[in-house]
Design a protein around this motif. Structure first.
Motif, PDB file in Angstrom:
ATOM      1  N   ILE A 352       0.842  -1.197   0.000  1.00  0.00           N
ATOM      2  CA  ILE A 352       0.000   0.000   0.000  1.00  0.00           C
ATOM      3  C   ILE A 352       0.879   1.249   0.000  1.00  0.00           C
ATOM      4  O   ILE A 352       1.639   1.481   0.940  1.00  0.00           O
ATOM      5  CB  ILE A 352      -0.926   0.035   1.229  1.00  0.00           C
ATOM      6  N   GLN A 353       0.786   2.018  -1.078  1.00  0.00           N
ATOM      7  CA  GLN A 353       1.382   3.355  -1.083  1.00  0.00           C
ATOM      8  C   GLN A 353       0.343   4.284  -0.476  1.00  0.00           C
ATOM      9  O   GLN A 353      -0.698   4.548  -1.081  1.00  0.00           O
ATOM     10  CB  GLN A 353       1.740   3.788  -2.505  1.00  0.00           C
ATOM     11  N   ALA A 354       0.592   4.758   0.749  1.00  0.00           N
ATOM     12  CA  ALA A 354      -0.386   5.599   1.437  1.00  0.00           C
ATOM     13  C   ALA A 354      -0.633   6.865   0.615  1.00  0.00           C
ATOM     14  O   ALA A 354       0.313   7.589   0.297  1.00  0.00           O
ATOM     15  CB  ALA A 354       0.123   5.960   2.828  1.00  0.00           C
ATOM     16  N   PRO A 355      -1.898   7.158   0.269  1.00  0.00           N
ATOM     17  CA  PRO A 355      -2.183   8.306  -0.610  1.00  0.00           C
ATOM     18  C   PRO A 355      -2.179   9.621   0.162  1.00  0.00           C
ATOM     19  O   PRO A 355      -3.191  10.336   0.235  1.00  0.00           O
ATOM     20  CB  PRO A 355      -3.564   7.960  -1.161  1.00  0.00           C
ATOM     21  N   ILE A 356      -1.030   9.975   0.711  1.00  0.00           N
ATOM     22  CA  ILE A 356      -0.930  11.105   1.637  1.00  0.00           C
ATOM     23  C   ILE A 356      -1.310  12.421   0.970  1.00  0.00           C
ATOM     24  O   ILE A 356      -1.962  13.283   1.594  1.00  0.00           O
ATOM     25  CB  ILE A 356       0.497  11.187   2.222  1.00  0.00           C
ATOM     26  N   VAL A 357      -0.911  12.624  -0.293  1.00  0.00           N
ATOM     27  CA  VAL A 357      -1.241  13.890  -0.961  1.00  0.00           C
ATOM     28  C   VAL A 357      -2.748  14.095  -0.988  1.00  0.00           C
ATOM     29  O   VAL A 357      -3.249  15.188  -0.678  1.00  0.00           O
ATOM     30  CB  VAL A 357      -0.656  13.925  -2.386  1.00  0.00           C
ATOM     31  N   ASN A 358      -3.496  13.044  -1.330  1.00  0.00           N
ATOM     32  CA  ASN A 358      -4.947  13.186  -1.397  1.00  0.00           C
ATOM     33  C   ASN A 358      -5.577  13.314  -0.018  1.00  0.00           C
ATOM     34  O   ASN A 358      -6.568  14.044   0.150  1.00  0.00           O
ATOM     35  CB  ASN A 358      -5.541  11.996  -2.162  1.00  0.00           C
ATOM     36  N   GLU A 359      -5.023  12.632   0.969  1.00  0.00           N
ATOM     37  CA  GLU A 359      -5.519  12.812   2.341  1.00  0.00           C
ATOM     38  C   GLU A 359      -5.291  14.266   2.787  1.00  0.00           C
ATOM     39  O   GLU A 359      -6.165  14.896   3.399  1.00  0.00           O
ATOM     40  CB  GLU A 359      -4.810  11.853   3.304  1.00  0.00           C
ATOM     41  N   TYR A 360      -4.107  14.805   2.464  1.00  0.00           N
ATOM     42  CA  TYR A 360      -3.787  16.187   2.843  1.00  0.00           C
ATOM     43  C   TYR A 360      -4.721  17.173   2.143  1.00  0.00           C
ATOM     44  O   TYR A 360      -5.271  18.092   2.783  1.00  0.00           O
ATOM     45  CB  TYR A 360      -2.337  16.500   2.497  1.00  0.00           C
ATOM     46  N   LEU A 361      -4.921  16.995   0.826  1.00  0.00           N
ATOM     47  CA  LEU A 361      -5.775  17.920   0.095  1.00  0.00           C
ATOM     48  C   LEU A 361      -7.202  17.893   0.625  1.00  0.00           C
ATOM     49  O   LEU A 361      -7.887  18.924   0.645  1.00  0.00           O
ATOM     50  CB  LEU A 361      -5.748  17.568  -1.401  1.00  0.00           C
ATOM     51  N   ARG A 362      -7.655  16.727   1.064  1.00  0.00           N
ATOM     52  CA  ARG A 362      -8.999  16.593   1.639  1.00  0.00           C
ATOM     53  C   ARG A 362      -9.032  16.965   3.121  1.00  0.00           C
ATOM     54  O   ARG A 362     -10.116  17.076   3.697  1.00  0.00           O
ATOM     55  CB  ARG A 362      -9.490  15.150   1.478  1.00  0.00           C
ATOM     56  N   GLN A 363      -7.851  17.091   3.719  1.00  0.00           N
ATOM     57  CA  GLN A 363      -7.749  17.330   5.165  1.00  0.00           C
ATOM     58  C   GLN A 363      -8.550  16.294   5.949  1.00  0.00           C
ATOM     59  O   GLN A 363      -9.340  16.608   6.855  1.00  0.00           O
ATOM     60  CB  GLN A 363      -8.185  18.751   5.518  1.00  0.00           C
ATOM     61  N   THR A 364      -8.342  15.046   5.595  1.00  0.00           N
ATOM     62  CA  THR A 364      -8.977  13.944   6.306  1.00  0.00           C
ATOM     63  C   THR A 364      -8.541  13.967   7.767  1.00  0.00           C
ATOM     64  O   THR A 364      -7.346  13.996   8.054  1.00  0.00           O
ATOM     65  CB  THR A 364      -8.564  12.594   5.684  1.00  0.00           C
ATOM     66  N   PRO A 365      -9.463  13.957   8.721  1.00  0.00           N
ATOM     67  CA  PRO A 365      -9.051  13.871  10.129  1.00  0.00           C
ATOM     68  C   PRO A 365      -8.155  12.649  10.346  1.00  0.00           C
ATOM     69  O   PRO A 365      -8.382  11.585   9.768  1.00  0.00           O
ATOM     70  CB  PRO A 365     -10.380  13.735  10.875  1.00  0.00           C
ATOM     71  N   LEU A 366      -7.137  12.806  11.180  1.00  0.00           N
ATOM     72  CA  LEU A 366      -6.154  11.744  11.367  1.00  0.00           C
ATOM     73  C   LEU A 366      -6.785  10.454  11.873  1.00  0.00           C
ATOM     74  O   LEU A 366      -6.409   9.357  11.440  1.00  0.00           O
ATOM     75  CB  LEU A 366      -5.057  12.212  12.318  1.00  0.00           C
ATOM     76  N   ALA A 367      -7.743  10.573  12.793  1.00  0.00           N
ATOM     77  CA  ALA A 367      -8.400   9.367  13.312  1.00  0.00           C
ATOM     78  C   ALA A 367      -9.181   8.660  12.207  1.00  0.00           C
ATOM     79  O   ALA A 367      -9.229   7.420  12.154  1.00  0.00           O
ATOM     80  CB  ALA A 367      -9.332   9.731  14.464  1.00  0.00           C
ATOM     81  N   VAL A 368      -9.789   9.443  11.311  1.00  0.00           N
ATOM     82  CA  VAL A 368     -10.531   8.854  10.192  1.00  0.00           C
ATOM     83  C   VAL A 368      -9.565   8.148   9.237  1.00  0.00           C
ATOM     84  O   VAL A 368      -9.830   7.040   8.761  1.00  0.00           O
ATOM     85  CB  VAL A 368     -11.344   9.935   9.456  1.00  0.00           C
ATOM     86  N   PHE A 369      -8.439   8.786   8.948  1.00  0.00           N
ATOM     87  CA  PHE A 369      -7.416   8.180   8.099  1.00  0.00           C
ATOM     88  C   PHE A 369      -6.960   6.843   8.674  1.00  0.00           C
ATOM     89  O   PHE A 369      -6.896   5.823   7.967  1.00  0.00           O
ATOM     90  CB  PHE A 369      -6.243   9.153   7.971  1.00  0.00           C
ATOM     91  N   THR A 370      -6.680   6.810   9.967  1.00  0.00           N
ATOM     92  CA  THR A 370      -6.240   5.570  10.606  1.00  0.00           C
ATOM     93  C   THR A 370      -7.331   4.508  10.572  1.00  0.00           C
ATOM     94  O   THR A 370      -7.073   3.330  10.296  1.00  0.00           O
ATOM     95  CB  THR A 370      -5.810   5.842  12.052  1.00  0.00           C
ATOM     96  N   ASN A 371      -8.577   4.911  10.851  1.00  0.00           N
ATOM     97  CA  ASN A 371      -9.682   3.949  10.822  1.00  0.00           C
ATOM     98  C   ASN A 371      -9.883   3.372   9.422  1.00  0.00           C
ATOM     99  O   ASN A 371     -10.182   2.181   9.266  1.00  0.00           O
ATOM    100  CB  ASN A 371     -10.975   4.616  11.298  1.00  0.00           C
ATOM    101  N   HIS A 372      -9.707   4.223   8.419  1.00  0.00           N
ATOM    102  CA  HIS A 372      -9.841   3.729   7.049  1.00  0.00           C
ATOM    103  C   HIS A 372      -8.756   2.704   6.722  1.00  0.00           C
ATOM    104  O   HIS A 372      -9.014   1.710   6.024  1.00  0.00           O
ATOM    105  CB  HIS A 372      -9.777   4.895   6.063  1.00  0.00           C
ATOM    106  N   LEU A 373      -7.543   2.924   7.198  1.00  0.00           N
ATOM    107  CA  LEU A 373      -6.484   1.939   6.988  1.00  0.00           C
ATOM    108  C   LEU A 373      -6.836   0.618   7.662  1.00  0.00           C
ATOM    109  O   LEU A 373      -6.602  -0.457   7.096  1.00  0.00           O
ATOM    110  CB  LEU A 373      -5.147   2.469   7.516  1.00  0.00           C
ATOM    111  N   HIS A 374      -7.392   0.692   8.868  1.00  0.00           N
ATOM    112  CA  HIS A 374      -7.837  -0.536   9.551  1.00  0.00           C
ATOM    113  C   HIS A 374      -8.927  -1.242   8.743  1.00  0.00           C
ATOM    114  O   HIS A 374      -8.885  -2.463   8.554  1.00  0.00           O
ATOM    115  CB  HIS A 374      -8.356  -0.207  10.950  1.00  0.00           C
ATOM    116  N   ASP A 375      -9.921  -0.472   8.263  1.00  0.00           N
ATOM    117  CA  ASP A 375     -11.007  -1.067   7.477  1.00  0.00           C
ATOM    118  C   ASP A 375     -10.473  -1.695   6.197  1.00  0.00           C
ATOM    119  O   ASP A 375     -10.926  -2.775   5.780  1.00  0.00           O
ATOM    120  CB  ASP A 375     -12.051   0.001   7.137  1.00  0.00           C
TER     121      ASP A 375
END
Length: 483
Positions: A352-375
């Motif tokens: 998995i290449q973490a899509p950090i650029v897109n997470e940053y542009l969307r300003q995904t909350p960190l807890a949501v980002f982590t939960n999505h990785l778990h899911d």
């Protein structure tokens, strides 16, 4: 051993304990049914890589077949390292497995026909999109059809065997042969064998090596697992010829048989009709031009090994899962559910290449980002995994973010790039996934004055050819270490 020093500083969890599936398969010499999935964003499908030609506007859900991005190079490395069987055309993205069949020279008619893939099938993931899934063909393109059984059939009618024999000249060594067949009340017996050669050397006819005791074995592929053949539908004659009865009283059904030769073999395979079950019906002449019963084949696939790059440009992890938010390229779709329709085994390894650029542009909350990785990892681990045992290993990596913010002192949004990188790192540590922090490595090189940051980027947010080459090389070394 420069790579070991690199991994010691910029990676974690690259141990046998954290990769139990790869370790177990390596130690028990399992060389088949290996499904490797590659997930990322436009970095993963190669934007900015050598030969990149800006195809992204039309195909945001797949790498171009000719990509030289880091995932494409990793894919080539894995296939080459293990000598995996690829399509006879030399291109792993061939349209369907029937391409390699050739009728016997001077023989009778072998009929090609089109018949929709039935809804009645046991081997999920090994068929191209059916009529109800045509949107998947548009979304995933060749990824949904590569090495898949399609609507095209080859029929072996009830003539003398030599008048309707088919041959397949294997281009590489393989241990398992998967055969897609349509079983029906008009189904006949299929005989599979190797053309004789090597007899002068005292070997069994048709085999490169003498067959192992107890082989070949024949199973059915059912929900990603090998199930015993039903009743007397399979015979192995003199340890040489395998006869499979495709008669099925309950209408039509898609069946995938697996012939396991016990070790790698190579040669000319022969497919012929071997008579019919006494219960098998004949077609009414006005309904079909063929003399029947028939053997109806959708093709063959060797060994069941594959590496596929399912990276999606402009998507976050949540958008891979279908979290209800639109990506930069399409409305919300459950992309992971879509792509898993074409994965016939529980994944062995997911990179998995973490899509950090897109997470940053969307300003995904960190807890949501982590939960999505778990899911994400949970869903992938559970695919065709009925007993829930751990069968999937994960390797997570980072890539450079936005050069303007990282190196040119432009202001950052509230949730910073370094926050997302740290969240990815902590997720890996907590979950036991492998982790390689390429973003941190490149940032350290720039800050230490040994690398010009302009050489890292193709544009402000996509990695350069150099970065693609470097990541590909280190990822390949990680695979060599673990797999």
């Amino acid at each position: 051993m420069d790579e070991l020093h690199f991994f010691a500083k910029y990676a974690c969890n690259l141990t046998a304990e954290n990769f139990p599936s790869l370790t177990g398969r390596r130690r028990t010499h399992v060389t088949t049914d290996t499904e490797v999935l590659l997930l990322g964003d436009s970095h993963g499908w190669g934007q900015g890589s050598p030969e990149y030609d800006d195809h992204s506007a039309s195909r945001p859900h797949m790498a171009a077949p000719y990509s030289n991005g880091f995932f494409s190079k990793l894919r080539q490395h894995i296939i080459g390292k293990y000598g995996w069987y690829v399509a006879d055309s030399g291109q792993v993205e061939s349209s369907h497995p029937l391409a390699g069949f050739a009728p016997v020279s001077g023989g009778g008619k072998v009929v090609r026909m089109t018949r929709p893939i039935s809804d009645k099938y046991d081997a999920a993931g090994i068929y191209a999109p059916r009529a109800s899934e045509q949107d998947d063909r548009e979304t995933w393109g060749y990824l949904a059809t590569d090495h898949k059984f399609s609507e095209e059939l080859i029929a072996l009618p009830s003539r003398p065997a030599e008048e309707s024999a088919l041959y397949w000249d294997m281009t590489s060594y393989a241990t398992k042969l998967y055969i897609g067949a349509v079983a029906s009340s008009r189904g006949a017996r299929l005989e599979v064998s190797f053309e004789p050669y090597g007899v002068s050397k005292g070997l069994a006819a048709g085999y490169v090596y003498p067959p192992r005791e107890g082989y070949p074995q024949v199973t059915r592929l059912v929900s990603g697992r090998h199930a015993p053949a039903v009743g007397d539908e399979v015979e192995v004659l003199q340890g040489q010829r395998i006869v499979i009865d495709t008669y099925f009283a309950g209408g039509e059904a898609e069946v995938v048989y697996c012939i396991d030769f016990g070790q790698k073999q190579k040669g000319r395979l022969r497919f012929a009709q071997a008579g019919a079950n006494t219960k098998a019906k004949s077609f009414e002449p006005e309904h079909d031009q063929l003399s029947c019963p028939i053997v109806a084949l959708r093709g063959v696939v060797f060994d069941g090994n594959n590496v596929r790059n399912f990276s999606m440009g402009g998507h976050t992890v949540g958008q891979w899962l279908g979290d209800g938010t639109p990506s930069y390229n399409d409305e919300s779709q459950a992309h992971l559910d879509q792509l898993l329709r074409y994965v016939p085994f529980t994944p062995t390894l997911v990179v998995i290449q973490a899509p950090i650029v897109n997470e940053y542009l969307r300003q995904t909350p960190l807890a949501v980002f982590t939960n999505h990785l778990h899911d994400l990892t949970d869903k992938l681990s559970r695919h065709l995994n009925m007993d829930g045992k751990k069968r999937t290993d994960f390797l997570l990596l980072t890539t450079p973010g936005d050069k303007r913010i990282m190196f040119q002192n432009e202001p950052s949004a509230p949730i910073r790039y370094e926050d997302y990188y740290e969240s990815a790192r902590e997720f890996a540590r907590a979950s036991g996934a492998g982790f390689i922090d390429f973003a941190q490595y490149f940032e350290s090189c720039v800050h230490d004055g040994i690398l010009d940051y302009e050489l890292l980027f193709d544009d402000p947010i996509h990695p350069s050819p150099f970065v693609n080459e470097f990541i590909a090389r280190r990822l390949s070394q990680a695979i060599d270490l673990l797999m």
